[in-house]
Design a protein around this motif. Sequence first.
Motif, PDB file in Angstrom:
ATOM      1  N   THR A 114      -1.391  12.813   4.398  1.00 55.06           N
ATOM      2  CA  THR A 114      -0.975  11.415   3.742  1.00 55.06           C
ATOM      3  C   THR A 114      -1.342  10.383   4.653  1.00 55.06           C
ATOM      4  O   THR A 114      -0.989   9.094   4.532  1.00 55.06           O
ATOM      5  CB  THR A 114       0.760  11.782   3.411  1.00 55.06           C
ATOM      6  N   ARG A 115      -0.751  10.444   5.966  1.00 57.15           N
ATOM      7  CA  ARG A 115      -0.785   9.715   6.978  1.00 57.15           C
ATOM      8  C   ARG A 115      -2.619   8.486   6.711  1.00 57.15           C
ATOM      9  O   ARG A 115      -2.647   7.522   6.448  1.00 57.15           O
ATOM     10  CB  ARG A 115      -0.706   9.654   8.792  1.00 57.15           C
ATOM     11  N   ARG A 116      -3.588   9.880   6.900  1.00 50.49           N
ATOM     12  CA  ARG A 116      -4.595   9.116   6.448  1.00 50.49           C
ATOM     13  C   ARG A 116      -4.849   8.295   5.682  1.00 50.49           C
ATOM     14  O   ARG A 116      -5.133   7.130   5.313  1.00 50.49           O
ATOM     15  CB  ARG A 116      -5.947  10.078   6.654  1.00 50.49           C
ATOM     16  N   ARG A 117      -4.460   8.827   3.837  1.00 50.37           N
ATOM     17  CA  ARG A 117      -4.155   7.888   3.019  1.00 50.37           C
ATOM     18  C   ARG A 117      -3.612   7.220   3.168  1.00 50.37           C
ATOM     19  O   ARG A 117      -4.055   5.798   2.676  1.00 50.37           O
ATOM     20  CB  ARG A 117      -4.092   8.948   1.567  1.00 50.37           C
ATOM     21  N   GLU A 118      -2.679   6.632   4.170  1.00 53.84           N
ATOM     22  CA  GLU A 118      -1.771   6.073   3.844  1.00 53.84           C
ATOM     23  C   GLU A 118      -2.793   4.356   4.747  1.00 53.84           C
ATOM     24  O   GLU A 118      -2.658   3.355   4.135  1.00 53.84           O
ATOM     25  CB  GLU A 118      -0.148   5.985   4.580  1.00 53.84           C
ATOM     26  N   SER A 119      -3.297   5.330   5.745  1.00 56.13           N
ATOM     27  CA  SER A 119      -4.462   4.597   6.819  1.00 56.13           C
ATOM     28  C   SER A 119      -4.840   3.509   5.856  1.00 56.13           C
ATOM     29  O   SER A 119      -5.568   2.451   5.931  1.00 56.13           O
ATOM     30  CB  SER A 119      -3.942   4.713   7.997  1.00 56.13           C
ATOM     31  N   LEU A 120      -5.607   4.444   4.983  1.00 56.36           N
ATOM     32  CA  LEU A 120      -7.036   3.873   4.442  1.00 56.36           C
ATOM     33  C   LEU A 120      -6.444   2.842   3.671  1.00 56.36           C
ATOM     34  O   LEU A 120      -7.067   1.906   3.045  1.00 56.36           O
ATOM     35  CB  LEU A 120      -8.015   5.070   2.987  1.00 56.36           C
ATOM     36  N   ALA A 158       1.144  -1.327   0.234  1.00 52.55           N
ATOM     37  CA  ALA A 158       0.016  -0.178   0.031  1.00 52.55           C
ATOM     38  C   ALA A 158       1.310   1.746  -0.242  1.00 52.55           C
ATOM     39  O   ALA A 158       0.290   2.396   0.025  1.00 52.55           O
ATOM     40  CB  ALA A 158      -0.737   0.079   1.683  1.00 52.55           C
ATOM     41  N   TYR A 159       1.757   0.824   0.281  1.00 55.10           N
ATOM     42  CA  TYR A 159       2.798   2.234   0.561  1.00 55.10           C
ATOM     43  C   TYR A 159       3.248   2.973  -0.935  1.00 55.10           C
ATOM     44  O   TYR A 159       3.519   2.829  -2.241  1.00 55.10           O
ATOM     45  CB  TYR A 159       4.573   1.818   0.820  1.00 55.10           C
ATOM     46  N   ASP A 160       3.138   4.739  -0.765  1.00 55.47           N
ATOM     47  CA  ASP A 160       2.665   5.156  -1.561  1.00 55.47           C
ATOM     48  C   ASP A 160       4.578   6.217  -1.968  1.00 55.47           C
ATOM     49  O   ASP A 160       4.816   7.526  -1.801  1.00 55.47           O
ATOM     50  CB  ASP A 160       2.099   6.104  -1.823  1.00 55.47           C
ATOM     51  N   TRP A 161       5.257   5.089  -3.326  1.00 53.89           N
ATOM     52  CA  TRP A 161       6.775   4.751  -3.553  1.00 53.89           C
ATOM     53  C   TRP A 161       7.106   6.516  -4.033  1.00 53.89           C
ATOM     54  O   TRP A 161       7.495   7.540  -3.432  1.00 53.89           O
ATOM     55  CB  TRP A 161       7.313   4.037  -3.363  1.00 53.89           C
TER      56      TRP A 161
END
Length: 472
Positions: A264-270, A246-249
């Motif tokens: 960004t944290r929220r997007r990653e957690s989703l 899921a990681y947005d490298w």
Amino acid sequence: MVDAENEFAREQLRLRGLLQDHIASFARRDGNVDNSTRVVSASDGVVPRYIRIRRMASEGNNVGANKNHEEEEHTVREAVLAAGGRRVPWCPPYASESFYALPPEFRIAQWPLYQQGKVYGMDVASGVAVWALGPRPGDNVLDLCCCPGLKLCMVAEQMHHTGTITGVDISRGRLTVCRQVLVKYQIGRAAGVLVSPCSSPSASRSPSPGAPLWCRLICADGCCFETEWDAAWAGREEDVVFDSRAYDWQGMEARGQKRMNRGTRRRESLALRRVLNPAENGAGREGRRERANEEGGGYDRVLVDADCSHDGSTRHMLKVAGLDDSIRMRSGGFLSEEKLGGLEELQRGLLRNAFRRLRPGGVLVYSTCSLSPRQNEDVVAHLLKEEADAILDPILELGLPLFSCEMEEKGEGGKRSDDNAQANESLHACGRGYLPCRWGSLPGTLLFEPRFGETSGLFIARIKKKQLNSNV
Ligand SMILES: C[S@@+](CC[C@H](N)C(=O)[O-])C[C@H]1O[C@@H](n2cnc3c(N)ncnc32)[C@H](O)[C@@H]1O
């Protein structure tokens, strides 16, 4: 440079003096006189600063890109040699160009090669633990005490960045650091391809040969963690700290971001939530677990680099104690019974659970940076007694005789001498193609000691799980 060296030497002396009493009383309490001498002298002598050169993921048939990687690694090696690095003569041939020893006073934190993620700061004895584990491309590996992640990164490289790695640690703070380490060294990103499982989470669940590495970090107690490598997450979603699928490298790189902002944290957690696919929890999970047991499922390799008293490594001890925390050290908190109470129980619990998570025929490595038999051999012996399917597997394949064996063969009493002259002899022997370590008191386990071989202290045991329906 001379000033820096003098200052470093003075600081070492001061700190060493500070440590001596604590170490001596710890070793006495540990109840082993031989060990008391060993532990105290572990803080003597100065161990080089080891670095390991990052090995990048192959880019498949992209010859040009692979050549670029080779050239870059070559350039890094040249720069390491120019900085005073020297090869480690006893490294196995396939690794002889990855570990280098730099002078002890070398500050790698300020070094551009380190800052740019081209080298790791990692003791070579830790490398032996990973070689003993022997991860192969496509394996499913569990690293039960993974933070800050140095062995995990090396495991990923040994797997040629294919397969799965599940890193578990009980400390969320340390996992945050580990996550940064994975991002810095691009672990979980193979061949420059952004894996986008959010759109098809199941596609990357069973790694096929050559499939990119799936790496996840989970905050959990290693003594009871039980998620299979291919199972849906059985715990709380928020305990997954990092999931490379899921990681947005690319996004991170494009933004040149180090710390994530709230959005960004929220997007990653989703994204993580989607990857975890909670719909698969429940009955499906049980079914999978049963199937895994029937088919002899579980992880191919499990690493337990257990929490310990750190008495084999001055550098670790200073880190744990806090460099200037002399008051706390003097007041006895450091290495105190109170602080270390329950440690052996924890180590037994970690090893027991690690063994349960291992598939039949799989390989487990248990290591600590303590020299205490109570935290090492006794913990391993306890597992061997408890688990009929556990077999101690001697670590022999590094291809070099152990220094102590050679001395024993020559009738020079190399096996158990604590004599300094012999320690010096041992250092010379390293250069002549011996492994600078001894056998532990259990046959086939290894014990690295700073005074015998210019490495940090490390105990390493390898255990195999019997194949199903097999006596071997
Ligand atoms: C020696 S360090 C591991 C170093 C790591 N393998 C590496 O190479 O970077 C031990 C780790 O065990 C973790 N730990 C302690 N108790 C634990 C537990 N019950 N379950 C999982 N991890 C635990 C600590 O937080 C610490 O990060």
